[in-house]
Design a protein around this motif. Structure first.
Motif, PDB file in Angstrom:
ATOM      1  N   LEU A  26       3.183   0.735  -4.633  1.00 13.39           N
ATOM      2  CA  LEU A  26       4.055   1.019  -3.490  1.00 13.39           C
ATOM      3  C   LEU A  26       4.355  -0.263  -2.715  1.00 13.39           C
ATOM      4  CD1 LEU A  26       2.566   4.389  -2.128  1.00 13.39           C
ATOM      5  CD2 LEU A  26       4.494   4.031  -3.676  1.00 13.39           C
ATOM      6  N   ILE A  51       7.432   7.717   4.481  1.00 11.04           N
ATOM      7  CA  ILE A  51       6.338   8.268   3.686  1.00 11.04           C
ATOM      8  C   ILE A  51       5.186   8.658   4.603  1.00 11.04           C
ATOM      9  CG2 ILE A  51       4.535   7.684   2.004  1.00 11.04           C
ATOM     10  CD1 ILE A  51       6.551   6.021   0.502  1.00 11.04           C
ATOM     11  N   TYR A  96       0.711  10.021  -0.038  1.00 10.75           N
ATOM     12  CA  TYR A  96       0.847   9.732  -1.464  1.00 10.75           C
ATOM     13  C   TYR A  96      -0.404  10.220  -2.169  1.00 10.75           C
ATOM     14  CZ  TYR A  96       0.801   6.953  -5.793  1.00 10.75           C
ATOM     15  OH  TYR A  96       0.721   6.546  -7.111  1.00 10.75           O
ATOM     16  N   VAL A 135       4.661  12.225  -3.813  1.00  8.73           N
ATOM     17  CA  VAL A 135       4.824  11.443  -2.583  1.00  8.73           C
ATOM     18  C   VAL A 135       5.536  12.353  -1.585  1.00  8.73           C
ATOM     19  CG1 VAL A 135       5.777   9.389  -1.484  1.00  8.73           C
ATOM     20  CG2 VAL A 135       5.038   9.287  -3.867  1.00  8.73           C
ATOM     21  N   VAL A 157      -1.091   3.755   3.348  1.00 10.13           N
ATOM     22  CA  VAL A 157      -0.139   4.851   3.552  1.00 10.13           C
ATOM     23  C   VAL A 157      -0.605   5.679   4.742  1.00 10.13           C
ATOM     24  CG1 VAL A 157       0.941   6.864   2.497  1.00 10.13           C
ATOM     25  CG2 VAL A 157       0.321   4.903   1.063  1.00 10.13           C
TER      26      VAL A 157
END
Length: 589
Positions: free
Chosen positions: A58, A214, A217, A223, A202
């Motif tokens: 990512l 986002i 994940y 996601v 994340v």
């Protein structure tokens, strides 16, 4: 007075929102062209997208795989983007080349926010471009080697200076996400080249300016995103987006039919078009993606031009389209450049007939090179007399490519005078991509989508091209692709591109197999507002902004920032016009 006020307001709105034109760029559109005053009538819901691959990382700076790019594109914006084949301003409001083409001035849109609320400014744009130009460990670095520096002129103006002219640079910008300086500068300063190994937190590190952010994940599963309510084009209609990893096409179709996903953006075979399912629509278009058999020029015998030529004559491209794609596609051009999409203007039709299906010619060349059936078992040995087999690496997520490898195996097995053995290695993408990227695969079936400017030939086939996965090197092609990167005259560039295609058809660093009819099935019973471009999937930026539920619960429609800004502008202009007329009336009295 009212009529005059309306005229003034209308004039100012047209000035504010009309498409901008740069004389050197041609017509460049704005999102007003695609959204056309769209206002969401229904908010809420979760859009679920199925894809056959999973991201390797990512971390956008080093995201080299298509699936890493796929899951990141909803969260970032770009300076420009191609929408339905047309260059469209996104974060940029205007772009202008200097007269000597040695600098590019970009005026940015004001009022854009990052997901954490901080303003997006010229500092972020300059930081992104300077990082890509200076740091060789970044994946897009090869596209920015000609950039000297990016300089901030004011909060919303950037000037990029070049070491030499680069006519394809604006097309390059259409693939580049603008990254937040305040998030990534400390990381890069701390880790340096080790940033390549950095796994972003994340959601803390995945701050973008795009329509979604986002929030979760789960490796191997999905996601999850949520709509960015302060997005500069107005928040998306749907509340959430979930991209689900479904490797097998049949499993993806089953999930779509059950309503577990709303669209499957994967690799599907044309057989599904013979079935009709209620509430499911099939988008079909020919992508300019080049599906090809590539060779590692650093390994014997693939470093021999004649050997590659022999393999090129063994491939029946017409049969691939007829039997494998069921007519939904076009045969590969030996000169590589697609005859569809934006690249059609560069396509050299003369290259298409330079290599045709001719197994007798394949056998003749192999005999000349010493690949002969010495022991009479029906299989050709290497010139040394040792057993020989071609290995073809294929991604498991695409059944079409697996079948193509099987067809190639059959053709090579039945050559006059003895066949060539083929070993097909089918692997999941996470395992396969490092093998290809690090030069360990002898040959492979890949798909590559060219950019809209023909300068992509440099990046793919120059000895130092950043996407030259074939380790291919040819002095004449190097010279011509370098010229392609410097010349702005369109006629001269076309002549250069045509010559390069002839050389590619002669040298065969890759064998283009087909340009494929892409099939994207999606449900029509939950959402409406799907945007079907002629050259891209229905899962695109416009769809993400316009898609909304068919049935809406009774709830107050939230006012989006873009609506408020428009209303405020009109109210302000109206007040100014009324004040001017009031003052004139007072003076007249």
């Amino acid at each position: 007075m009212r009529v005059f006020g309306v005229i003034v307001i209308t004039f100012l709105i047209v000035v504010l929102f009309a498409p901008l034109v740069d004389s050197m760029l041609g017509d460049v559109l704005t999102y007003n062209e695609w959204l056309d005053g769209f206002e969401c009538s229904c908010y809420g819901g979760t859009l679920r997208v199925g894809i056959p691959g999973e991201p390797n990382t990512l971390n956008w700076w080093v995201a080299s795989s298509a699936w890493s790019q796929y899951v990141l594109w909803p969260i970032y914006d770009r300076l420009v983007r191609y929408v339905n084949g047309s260059l469209t301003y996104e974060l940029a409001e205007s772009i202008e080349w200097s007269k000597d083409h040695m600098s590019l001035t970009i005026k940015l849109r004001e009022g854009v926010k990052w997901h954490d609320g901080k303003p997006l400014t010229a500092e972020d744009v300059a930081f992104t471009i300077n990082t890509l130009a200076a740091q060789s460990w970044t994946f897009p670095h090869g596209f920015f080697k000609g950039v000297e520096k990016a300089v901030v002129l004011d909060n919303y103006t950037v000037r990029i200076f070049f070491r030499k002219p680069n006519p394809g640079f604006i097309s390059t910008l259409s693939y580049v996400n603008i990254m937040p300086k305040h998030v990534w500068e400390p990381v890069i300063r701390r880790l340096g080249e080790n940033t390549t190994q950095y796994a972003p937190r994340v959601p803390e590190d995945l701050v973008g300016s795009g329509p979604f952010r986002i929030v979760r994940y789960v490796p191997g599963q999905y996601v999850e995103y949520e709509a960015f309510k302060d997005y500069w084009l107005g928040r998306p209609c749907v509340d959430k987006l979930i991209i689900v990893f479904i490797k097998e096409a049949n499993a993806g179709l089953m999930a779509l039919e059950k309503g577990e996903i709303d669209v499957y953006d994967g690799y599907l075979t044309p057989e599904i078009l013979n079935t009709t399912k209620q509430s499911i629509r099939y988008q079909v278009f020919i992508r300019p993606t080049i599906y090809y058999w590539g060779f590692n020029d650093g390994k014997w015998p693939y470093n021999n031009t004649l050997f590659r030529k022999a393999l090129a004559f063994s491939v029946d491209r017409e049969a691939l389209v007829r039997n494998l794609l069921m007519g939904y596609g076009l045969p590969g051009n030996p000169g590589v450049v697609p005859p569809v999409g934006a690249n059609k203007q560069w396509f050299n039709p003369n290259a298409t007939s330079m290599v045709t299906y001719n197994p007798s010619m394949t056998a003749k060349i192999l005999d000349k090179l010493g690949f002969k059936d010495i022991d009479g078992d029906g299989w050709r040995e290497a010139p040394s007399g040792e057993e020989f087999a071609i290995r073809i690496f294929v991604p498991s997520y695409d059944v079409i490519r697996v079948r193509a490898a099987e067809m190639i195996t059959e053709w090579l097995a039945h050559l006059p005078g003895g066949g060539l053995r083929v070993e097909v290695k089918v692997m999941d993408w996470k395992t396969l991509w490092p093998i290809i990227k690090n030069g360990k695969a002898e040959s492979f079936l890949l798909g590559s989508t060219p950019s809209n400017d023909i300068s992509w030939l440099y990046y793919r086939f120059h000895t130092k091209g950043p996407c030259n996965w074939y380790n291919f090197s040819d002095p004449e092609i190097d010279e011509l692709t370098e010229k392609l990167m410097e010349v702005f005259d369109e006629k001269e560039r076309r002549m250069i591109a045509w010559r390069i295609q002839v050389l590619l058809a002669e040298k065969n660093p890759i064998i283009p197999l087909y340009y494929r009819g892409w099939i994207t099935p999606y449900r029509t019973d939950v959402f409406t507002g799907w945007f079907e471009p002629s050259d891209d999937s229905v899962v695109n930026r416009i769809t993400l902004l316009k898609l909304h539920k068919l049935a809406c619960t009774v709830e107050e429609k939230p006012e989006t920032p873009s609506m408020l800004a428009t209303i405020a502008t009109i109210m302000f202009v109206t007040a100014v016009v009324l004040a001017v007329f009031a003052a004139r009336k007072k003076r007249g009295a």
